[in-house]
Every structure is written in C-alpha cells, then in structure tokens.
Design a protein around this motif. Structure first.
Motif, short mmCIF file in Angstrom:
data_model
loop_
_atom_site.label_atom_id
_atom_site.label_comp_id
_atom_site.label_asym_id
_atom_site.label_seq_id
_atom_site.Cartn_x
_atom_site.Cartn_y
_atom_site.Cartn_z
N PHE A 269 -21.37 66.14 66.55
CA PHE A 269 -22.24 67.19 66.32
C PHE A 269 -21.54 68.27 65.32
CE2 PHE A 269 -25.86 67.48 69.61
CZ PHE A 269 -26.12 66.08 69.32
N PRO A 270 -21.72 69.01 64.53
CA PRO A 270 -21.00 70.00 63.89
C PRO A 270 -20.48 71.13 64.79
CG PRO A 270 -23.42 70.13 63.15
CD PRO A 270 -23.09 68.77 64.05
N GLY A 271 -19.46 71.53 64.55
CA GLY A 271 -19.29 72.66 65.26
C GLY A 271 -18.13 72.41 66.38
N GLU A 272 -17.57 73.37 67.09
CA GLU A 272 -16.81 73.18 68.29
C GLU A 272 -17.71 73.14 69.64
OE1 GLU A 272 -13.50 72.89 67.92
OE2 GLU A 272 -13.90 72.69 65.75
N TRP A 273 -17.40 72.27 70.50
CA TRP A 273 -18.07 72.20 71.47
C TRP A 273 -17.28 71.88 72.85
CZ3 TRP A 273 -23.40 72.05 71.66
CH2 TRP A 273 -24.27 72.10 70.44
N LEU A 274 -17.57 72.40 73.83
CA LEU A 274 -17.00 71.97 75.25
C LEU A 274 -18.11 71.72 76.18
CD1 LEU A 274 -15.06 75.55 75.83
CD2 LEU A 274 -14.06 73.20 75.21
N THR A 275 -17.38 70.58 76.83
CA THR A 275 -18.51 70.04 78.09
C THR A 275 -17.77 70.27 79.46
OG1 THR A 275 -19.41 68.38 76.63
CG2 THR A 275 -19.53 67.79 78.89
N ALA A 276 -18.63 70.71 80.36
CA ALA A 276 -17.95 70.86 81.50
C ALA A 276 -19.05 70.53 82.65
CB ALA A 276 -17.58 72.34 81.74
N PRO A 277 -18.62 69.91 84.00
CA PRO A 277 -19.50 69.64 84.88
C PRO A 277 -19.67 71.37 85.71
CG PRO A 277 -17.23 69.09 85.82
CD PRO A 277 -17.05 69.44 84.37
N ALA A 278 -21.06 71.40 86.39
CA ALA A 278 -21.43 72.49 86.91
C ALA A 278 -22.36 71.93 88.15
CB ALA A 278 -22.10 73.82 86.17
N THR A 279 -22.59 72.67 88.90
CA THR A 279 -23.57 72.57 90.25
C THR A 279 -24.62 73.47 89.86
OG1 THR A 279 -21.56 72.45 91.63
CG2 THR A 279 -23.43 72.50 92.64
N GLY A 280 -25.92 72.89 89.90
CA GLY A 280 -26.99 73.38 89.77
C GLY A 280 -27.48 74.21 90.98
N ASP A 281 -28.51 74.93 90.95
CA ASP A 281 -29.00 75.79 92.10
C ASP A 281 -29.33 74.96 93.34
OD1 ASP A 281 -28.69 78.21 90.47
OD2 ASP A 281 -31.04 78.11 90.01
N ASP A 282 -29.67 73.77 93.08
CA ASP A 282 -29.93 72.91 93.99
C ASP A 282 -28.74 72.01 94.59
OD1 ASP A 282 -29.66 71.10 91.98
OD2 ASP A 282 -31.65 70.15 92.20
N GLY A 283 -27.61 72.35 94.14
CA GLY A 283 -26.36 71.59 94.50
C GLY A 283 -26.19 70.34 93.54
N GLU A 284 -27.10 70.12 92.76
CA GLU A 284 -26.84 68.65 91.98
C GLU A 284 -25.96 68.94 90.78
OE1 GLU A 284 -29.45 65.77 91.14
OE2 GLU A 284 -31.20 66.85 92.17
N LEU A 285 -25.30 67.88 90.59
CA LEU A 285 -24.29 67.86 89.23
C LEU A 285 -25.42 68.22 88.01
CD1 LEU A 285 -21.69 67.50 87.77
CD2 LEU A 285 -22.47 64.84 87.45
N VAL A 286 -24.93 69.07 87.25
CA VAL A 286 -25.41 69.51 85.91
C VAL A 286 -24.18 69.44 84.70
CG1 VAL A 286 -26.85 70.87 84.46
CG2 VAL A 286 -27.33 70.61 86.90
N MET A 287 -24.38 68.46 83.73
CA MET A 287 -23.41 68.73 82.88
C MET A 287 -23.67 69.68 81.84
SD MET A 287 -20.99 66.64 83.87
CE MET A 287 -19.98 66.73 82.45
N VAL A 288 -22.92 70.79 81.41
CA VAL A 288 -23.19 71.65 80.55
C VAL A 288 -22.41 71.47 79.27
CG1 VAL A 288 -23.02 74.50 80.20
CG2 VAL A 288 -23.38 73.43 82.39
N THR A 289 -22.67 71.38 78.11
CA THR A 289 -22.29 71.25 76.86
C THR A 289 -22.66 72.38 76.20
OG1 THR A 289 -22.48 69.00 77.04
CG2 THR A 289 -21.91 69.88 74.94
N GLY A 290 -21.57 73.32 75.52
CA GLY A 290 -21.87 74.59 74.71
C GLY A 290 -21.19 74.74 73.30
N ARG A 291 -21.57 75.10 72.50
CA ARG A 291 -21.20 75.37 71.23
C ARG A 291 -20.46 76.74 71.27
NH1 ARG A 291 -23.49 74.53 65.29
NH2 ARG A 291 -21.65 75.04 64.14
#
Length: 158
Positions: free
Chosen positions: A19-41
């Motif tokens: 993908f064009p641009g600069e990106w970071l990806t990090a694991p986070a915990t959703g409101d229900d306690g489940e793993l959610v991978m967050v990728t942000g430009r």
C-alpha cells in the motif's frame, strides 16, 4: 479499544501489494476482549489538512462471530482493499486511513471529499467480484475524530 503494549507496531504492507504511504500495525483489545489488529496510515497530513476531506466512510465486512477471517476470506478482503487503494491512489478523492480486523469484523476507514464519487468508484472497482457482504456507513468528521482515536492507540505502543 485498548492497545496491547506487549507488541511493537511494525511498518506494514497488507499482503503482497504494498500500500502507498507509511503504515503501522498493532494488536489491540476490542471492547469485548477479543484481539483486533489495527493498521493505520501515518502520512495523511495532506488529506487531513484539506478541509474538503471531511466525510468519513467505513466499509465493514462481517465474516463471523469472532476471531480472524479464514484464509480464503482474508485473500478476498485483501483483493477488495488493493482494488480500492489503487483506485484512490490514481484518483485521490478518498484515502484509506485505517483497517481493523478481528472479532468477526473487518473495517476499512476512508476519508473522502465526495460520497457520490466514492460510491461510484467503489461499485466500479468491485463490480466483477461476487456479491460481497459489505455495509457502508458515512458521516461528517471534519476534525478526523476516528483517525485521532486510532492514532492514539498506535502511539500508546511506543
């Protein structure tokens, strides 16, 4: 959403297409306690500073009740994302700023200057795919509140 500080974000590509641009990806915990991978430009200043990019569009794909998508679904999701990113790189009427995956849901967050153009381009780029379970929501977000919140999750990992 709460960041998991045990893992450092990694500069990212999503699949084989870079993908064009600069990106970071990090694991986070959703409101229900489940793993959610967050990728942000991170390099969106030229869009954020343009007051015309004031509409946030969230494209959601529910793929299950929990967890991560299976391989086949993940590959199809990747194809969708690549098609849209390529389209908006060629004609920058929208920018993909975030991708959330987990808890049975993938969300792509865009900022756009026109809902009509965004919708037309989305339909054109995805027309040859089978019918997809996409939900699309849009709202005015001139201050980029969602982006600010996502950025904070990623910054908390530093």
């Amino acid at each position: 959403m709460k960041a998991d500080k045990s893992n450092k974000p990694s500069a990212g590509t999503t699949g084989e297409y870079e993908f064009p641009g600069e990106w970071l990806t990090a694991p986070a915990t959703g409101d229900d306690g489940e793993l959610v991978m967050v990728t942000g430009r991170t390099d969106v200043a030229r869009f954020r500073d343009n007051p015309r990019f004031n509409i946030r569009v969230t494209v959601s794909w529910r793929y299950g009740d929990s967890g991560m998508p299976d391989t086949a679904t993940s590959l199809l999701m990747q194809d969708v994302a690549e098609r849209l990113v390529r389209e908006f790189a060629a004609d920058p009427v929208a920018v993909l700023t975030g991708i959330y995956t987990g808890a049975g849901l993938r969300e792509w967050v865009f900022y756009t200057l026109s809902l009509n153009i965004f919708g037309r381009k989305l339909n054109e780029r995805l027309a040859d795919l089978p019918l997809l379970p996409l939900q699309i929501e849009a709202e005015s977000d001139p201050a980029w509140h969602e982006y600010t919140e996502m950025s904070q999750v990623l910054e908390d990992l530093d």
